[in-house]
Design a protein around this motif. Sequence first.
Motif, mmCIF file in Angstrom:
data_model
loop_
_atom_site.group_PDB
_atom_site.id
_atom_site.type_symbol
_atom_site.label_atom_id
_atom_site.label_comp_id
_atom_site.label_asym_id
_atom_site.label_seq_id
_atom_site.Cartn_x
_atom_site.Cartn_y
_atom_site.Cartn_z
ATOM 1 N N THR A 93 0.843 -1.193 0.000
ATOM 2 C CA THR A 93 0.000 0.000 0.000
ATOM 3 C C THR A 93 0.880 1.246 0.000
ATOM 4 N N HIS A 94 0.583 2.162 -0.920
ATOM 5 C CA HIS A 94 1.437 3.335 -1.111
ATOM 6 C C HIS A 94 0.613 4.578 -1.425
ATOM 7 N N ASP A 95 1.252 5.741 -1.216
ATOM 8 C CA ASP A 95 0.694 7.011 -1.671
ATOM 9 C C ASP A 95 1.086 7.177 -3.132
ATOM 10 N N VAL A 96 0.104 7.507 -3.964
ATOM 11 C CA VAL A 96 0.340 7.603 -5.400
ATOM 12 C C VAL A 96 -0.147 8.954 -5.908
ATOM 13 N N GLU A 97 0.648 9.531 -6.796
ATOM 14 C CA GLU A 97 0.258 10.774 -7.471
ATOM 15 C C GLU A 97 0.359 10.542 -8.967
#
Length: 194
Positions: free
Chosen positions: A117-121
């Motif tokens: 799970t990651h922060d994505v832009e």
Amino acid sequence: MKLALRFCLIIWTTFGLSLVWSAPASDGEAVASAQRKIDHIEANGKLAHPDPAPTVSSEQEINAYIASGKIQLPDGVQSVHLVGVDGTVTGTSRVDFDKIKTGGRSSNPLLSVFSGTHDVEVQAHASGSGGTGVVQVDSVMIDGAEIPHFLLELFVEKYLKPKYPEVGMDTRVALPDKIDAATIGTHKLTVVQK
């Protein structure tokens, strides 16, 4: 219109795109306003000669509508928020890539960046004209690190195309409801029907 929103969300959210739009004064009012506009576009699209007057939706309305749960996000994608400026959409969200990849496996070690799970832009250019919508993904960052284009293409081919055959790094789709043009302006989306 729901199909058009779903199309954009598939493109944006498959990379965890959650574009940050300013918070509405009242989420309930913004959702109701967005629903009225969607209903208008759908009804207008059924007419032999649709009213060509533009329908303009604000970021507040779109984000509130998405947050309301009226659009089903892909498994593993949370909290989609959108920001549009002059043809460009930028987004950030939290993505569980393992849920997105369910049913697909790869022994390619390069694709290991798409796990957990990651922060994505995501940044993409999006527009519609002549009844065709176009979304071109410009860049994707995971936890602040830009992902090379060739890795994104591998991920799309391996994990997204089997579930969403119409999705790609450069995607074209027929716009529904006699939408002739869709333009992303500064914090708004303008739709014209013909």
